[in-house]
Design a protein around this motif. Structure first.
Motif, PDB file in Angstrom:
ATOM      1  N   GLU A  80       0.813  -1.211   0.000  1.00 45.16           N
ATOM      2  CA  GLU A  80       0.000   0.000   0.000  1.00 45.16           C
ATOM      3  C   GLU A  80       0.855   1.274   0.000  1.00 45.16           C
ATOM      4  OE1 GLU A  80      -2.575   1.641   3.570  1.00 45.16           O
ATOM      5  OE2 GLU A  80      -3.352  -0.269   2.815  1.00 45.16           O
ATOM      6  N   GLY A  81       0.595   2.138  -0.976  1.00 44.09           N
ATOM      7  CA  GLY A  81       1.242   3.448  -0.994  1.00 44.09           C
ATOM      8  C   GLY A  81       2.676   3.461  -1.494  1.00 44.09           C
ATOM      9  N   THR A  82       3.174   2.335  -2.033  1.00 41.70           N
ATOM     10  CA  THR A  82       4.547   2.304  -2.534  1.00 41.70           C
ATOM     11  C   THR A  82       4.558   1.684  -3.925  1.00 41.70           C
ATOM     12  OG1 THR A  82       5.074   0.092  -1.671  1.00 41.70           O
ATOM     13  CG2 THR A  82       5.448   1.949  -0.180  1.00 41.70           C
ATOM     14  N   PRO A  83       5.620   1.978  -4.696  1.00 34.98           N
ATOM     15  CA  PRO A  83       5.740   1.294  -5.989  1.00 34.98           C
ATOM     16  C   PRO A  83       5.904  -0.218  -5.758  1.00 34.98           C
ATOM     17  CG  PRO A  83       7.414   3.034  -5.746  1.00 34.98           C
ATOM     18  CD  PRO A  83       6.710   2.888  -4.432  1.00 34.98           C
ATOM     19  N   ALA A  84       5.565  -1.011  -6.762  1.00 36.98           N
ATOM     20  CA  ALA A  84       5.721  -2.463  -6.645  1.00 36.98           C
ATOM     21  C   ALA A  84       7.164  -2.798  -6.298  1.00 36.98           C
ATOM     22  CB  ALA A  84       5.323  -3.138  -7.953  1.00 36.98           C
ATOM     23  N   ILE A  97       5.981  -7.005   7.455  1.00 43.40           N
ATOM     24  CA  ILE A  97       5.556  -5.806   8.171  1.00 43.40           C
ATOM     25  C   ILE A  97       6.066  -4.633   7.359  1.00 43.40           C
ATOM     26  CG2 ILE A  97       5.959  -4.342  10.197  1.00 43.40           C
ATOM     27  CD1 ILE A  97       6.023  -6.854  11.905  1.00 43.40           C
ATOM     28  N   ILE A  98       5.189  -3.677   7.077  1.00 46.53           N
ATOM     29  CA  ILE A  98       5.585  -2.479   6.349  1.00 46.53           C
ATOM     30  C   ILE A  98       5.511  -1.319   7.324  1.00 46.53           C
ATOM     31  CG2 ILE A  98       5.041  -0.922   4.437  1.00 46.53           C
ATOM     32  CD1 ILE A  98       3.870  -4.522   4.364  1.00 46.53           C
ATOM     33  N   ASP A  99       6.656  -0.676   7.551  1.00 46.86           N
ATOM     34  CA  ASP A  99       6.732   0.483   8.440  1.00 46.86           C
ATOM     35  C   ASP A  99       6.155   1.681   7.687  1.00 46.86           C
ATOM     36  OD1 ASP A  99       7.730   2.930   9.671  1.00 46.86           O
ATOM     37  OD2 ASP A  99       9.053   1.641  10.852  1.00 46.86           O
ATOM     38  N   LEU A 100       5.036   2.215   8.171  1.00 45.15           N
ATOM     39  CA  LEU A 100       4.359   3.302   7.481  1.00 45.15           C
ATOM     40  C   LEU A 100       5.149   4.603   7.474  1.00 45.15           C
ATOM     41  CD1 LEU A 100       0.716   2.651   8.692  1.00 45.15           C
ATOM     42  CD2 LEU A 100       1.608   2.380   6.372  1.00 45.15           C
ATOM     43  N   ASP A 101       6.062   4.763   8.421  1.00 51.56           N
ATOM     44  CA  ASP A 101       6.840   5.998   8.489  1.00 51.56           C
ATOM     45  C   ASP A 101       8.093   5.959   7.627  1.00 51.56           C
ATOM     46  OD1 ASP A 101       5.057   7.289  10.288  1.00 51.56           O
ATOM     47  OD2 ASP A 101       5.895   6.070  11.909  1.00 51.56           O
ATOM     48  N   ARG A 130      -2.181 -21.102  -0.277  1.00 50.90           N
ATOM     49  CA  ARG A 130      -1.127 -20.100  -0.120  1.00 50.90           C
ATOM     50  C   ARG A 130      -1.766 -18.853   0.470  1.00 50.90           C
ATOM     51  NH1 ARG A 130      -2.060 -20.584  -5.407  1.00 50.90           N
ATOM     52  NH2 ARG A 130      -3.018 -18.839  -6.479  1.00 50.90           N
ATOM     53  N   HIS A 131      -0.933 -17.981   0.987  1.00 51.19           N
ATOM     54  CA  HIS A 131      -1.446 -16.725   1.517  1.00 51.19           C
ATOM     55  C   HIS A 131      -0.330 -15.695   1.576  1.00 51.19           C
ATOM     56  CE1 HIS A 131       0.521 -17.915   5.248  1.00 51.19           C
ATOM     57  NE2 HIS A 131       0.437 -16.652   5.593  1.00 51.19           N
ATOM     58  N   ARG A 132      -0.736 -14.472   1.720  1.00 49.01           N
ATOM     59  CA  ARG A 132       0.182 -13.366   1.981  1.00 49.01           C
ATOM     60  C   ARG A 132      -0.379 -12.585   3.150  1.00 49.01           C
ATOM     61  NH1 ARG A 132       2.190 -10.404  -3.534  1.00 49.01           N
ATOM     62  NH2 ARG A 132       2.951 -12.280  -4.555  1.00 49.01           N
ATOM     63  N   LEU A 133       0.486 -12.237   4.051  1.00 49.19           N
ATOM     64  CA  LEU A 133       0.073 -11.420   5.184  1.00 49.19           C
ATOM     65  C   LEU A 133       0.952 -10.184   5.202  1.00 49.19           C
ATOM     66  CD1 LEU A 133      -1.564 -10.941   7.776  1.00 49.19           C
ATOM     67  CD2 LEU A 133       0.204 -12.224   8.994  1.00 49.19           C
ATOM     68  N   GLU A 134       0.313  -9.033   5.191  1.00 43.75           N
ATOM     69  CA  GLU A 134       1.024  -7.761   5.267  1.00 43.75           C
ATOM     70  C   GLU A 134       0.463  -6.988   6.441  1.00 43.75           C
ATOM     71  OE1 GLU A 134       0.182  -5.955   1.503  1.00 43.75           O
ATOM     72  OE2 GLU A 134       1.196  -7.545   0.391  1.00 43.75           O
ATOM     73  N   LEU A 135       1.325  -6.609   7.348  1.00 48.20           N
ATOM     74  CA  LEU A 135       0.934  -5.786   8.486  1.00 48.20           C
ATOM     75  C   LEU A 135       1.509  -4.393   8.277  1.00 48.20           C
ATOM     76  CD1 LEU A 135       1.769  -8.317  11.353  1.00 48.20           C
ATOM     77  CD2 LEU A 135      -0.455  -7.911  10.263  1.00 48.20           C
ATOM     78  N   TYR A 136       0.659  -3.387   8.287  1.00 48.39           N
ATOM     79  CA  TYR A 136       1.100  -2.000   8.134  1.00 48.39           C
ATOM     80  C   TYR A 136       1.185  -1.401   9.527  1.00 48.39           C
ATOM     81  CZ  TYR A 136       0.311  -2.831   3.251  1.00 48.39           C
ATOM     82  OH  TYR A 136       0.394  -3.338   1.983  1.00 48.39           O
ATOM     83  N   CYS A 137       2.395  -1.016   9.928  1.00 48.82           N
ATOM     84  CA  CYS A 137       2.642  -0.683  11.326  1.00 48.82           C
ATOM     85  C   CYS A 137       3.416   0.632  11.494  1.00 48.82           C
ATOM     86  CB  CYS A 137       3.474  -1.795  11.980  1.00 48.82           C
ATOM     87  SG  CYS A 137       2.707  -3.412  11.902  1.00 48.82           S
TER      88      CYS A 137
END
Length: 142
Positions: A80-84, A97-101, A130-137
């Motif tokens: 979310e919010g970033t280029p691929a 985990i994607i650090d939002l800052d 299969r699955h993908r888990l992304e946590l925006y933190c």
């Protein structure tokens, strides 16, 4: 054979199987992808590949990534919010985990989460394929 060399060879074989010639430029891109310990986007891959071969174009990076993704040898992550961003598909399963800052992407694996997902799927009559888990933190200390 080291993991990086083996990964580069798999990437090269996937391109050849797709009828793509391995040029100096593509070899530079494959080297960068196989050595990446992060999740670079196409622009960053281009910058790193140009450090190896100045003639690498951004268009060649995109074409190469598309061919590798179609072969299933590279994963595209659209955080979310970033280029691929991209990573090779030969890594063991992990979540992110994607650090939002900072935009930093942290890989992690949790047996507890894996068991919980399987249990939820089972309760609903499914098997997880299969699955993908992304946590925006955000870091707590900010």
């Amino acid at each position: 054979m080291t993991h990086t060399v083996a990964t580069a060879k798999k990437l090269e074989e996937a391109l050849r199987a797709d009828g793509v010639r391995i040029t100096r430029q593509r070899a530079a891109i494959l080297k960068v992808l196989s050595e990446a310990e992060d999740h670079p986007d196409a622009t960053e891959l281009h910058r790193r590949a140009r450090d190896i071969d100045e003639s690498v174009s951004l268009a060649t990076v995109y074409r190469t990534l598309t061919a590798l993704e179609e072969q299933g040898i590279v994963h595209r992550h659209s955080f979310e919010g970033t280029p691929a961003r991209f990573e090779t598909a030969d890594l063991p399963h992990h979540d992110h985990i994607i650090d939002l800052d900072t935009g930093e992407v942290v890989e992690f694996r949790s047996d507890k989460i894996e068991r919980l997902q399987a249990a939820i799927a089972e309760e609903l009559g499914y098997d997880v394929v299969r699955h993908r888990l992304e946590l925006y933190c955000r870091r707590k200390d900010k």
